[in-house]
Design a protein around this motif. Sequence first.
Motif, mmCIF file in Angstrom:
data_model
loop_
_atom_site.group_PDB
_atom_site.id
_atom_site.type_symbol
_atom_site.label_atom_id
_atom_site.label_comp_id
_atom_site.label_asym_id
_atom_site.label_seq_id
_atom_site.Cartn_x
_atom_site.Cartn_y
_atom_site.Cartn_z
ATOM 1 N N ARG A 278 -4.853 -10.656 -5.703
ATOM 2 C CA ARG A 278 -4.348 -9.812 -4.619
ATOM 3 C C ARG A 278 -5.253 -8.585 -4.506
ATOM 4 O O ARG A 278 -5.894 -8.200 -5.470
ATOM 5 N N ASP B 246 -9.332 -4.180 13.376
ATOM 6 C CA ASP B 246 -8.146 -4.225 14.228
ATOM 7 C C ASP B 246 -8.510 -3.624 15.585
ATOM 8 O O ASP B 246 -9.576 -3.023 15.746
ATOM 9 N N LEU C 278 -6.297 2.421 7.308
ATOM 10 C CA LEU C 278 -5.875 1.065 7.665
ATOM 11 C C LEU C 278 -7.081 0.142 7.858
ATOM 12 O O LEU C 278 -7.053 -1.017 7.421
ATOM 13 N N ARG D 250 1.068 -0.485 14.560
ATOM 14 C CA ARG D 250 1.306 -0.249 13.132
ATOM 15 C C ARG D 250 1.592 1.215 12.821
ATOM 16 O O ARG D 250 2.321 1.525 11.881
ATOM 17 N N LEU E 255 -8.497 -0.624 4.333
ATOM 18 C CA LEU E 255 -7.639 -1.447 3.482
ATOM 19 C C LEU E 255 -7.396 -2.841 4.050
ATOM 20 O O LEU E 255 -7.383 -3.820 3.310
ATOM 21 N N ASP E 256 -7.169 -2.930 5.357
ATOM 22 C CA ASP E 256 -6.731 -4.192 5.950
ATOM 23 C C ASP E 256 -7.766 -4.857 6.845
ATOM 24 O O ASP E 256 -7.507 -5.927 7.378
ATOM 25 N N ARG F 60 0.771 5.526 -1.447
ATOM 26 C CA ARG F 60 0.453 4.236 -2.075
ATOM 27 C C ARG F 60 1.246 4.048 -3.364
ATOM 28 O O ARG F 60 1.750 2.963 -3.640
#
Length: 185
Positions: free
Chosen positions: A168, A27, A20, A35, A23-24, A108
């Motif tokens: 994207r 946090d 996470l 999440r 990829l994002d 994925r």
Amino acid sequence: MDARSLRGLAHPLRMRILELLRLDGPDTATGLARRLGENTGTVSWHLRHLADHGFIEEDTARGTRRERWWRAARVSHDLRTTEFRDDPDTRGALSVYVHEIVQQHFNRVIGYLTEDWDPAWRDAGTLTQVHDLRLSSDQLAALNAELLGVIDRHREATQVSPQDPAARPVIVQLQSFPRRERREG
């Protein structure tokens, strides 16, 4: 990656946390816990463990003393599985690591196939299997290096030119490996 790092990473929740963050982006333990459907204390413990092994680092430009932000470290952790297969002390960690990586890749692909995408994006993606190659180990290594070179050129091009507003995030999963032949008779 050494044996200590492998044992530090080879846990399903730690690997999901690292995925996470890669990829994002950054946090907090609270955000990651929400999440992942996990307890914040548990996630905090695993975050500290990942940091101790150099996989993540605190993002000191964000948050406050009460709210710690974490990000994936910008360090490559190359794992040569042949170094660990015959070591009884790391065989279990290697098994967990490989299983989790394959599971992440599978998830994925399933996510892509089940999500509702605009036709242009649906047509741009591909799940391809090429099965009529016969290569030596040197040729397979050269093929992989060439394919990774193509990916690197595309990555560099997006970092140099202004980002297209229609762009994207894209995941490329390259899976190339030998297979055993079924021998007749």
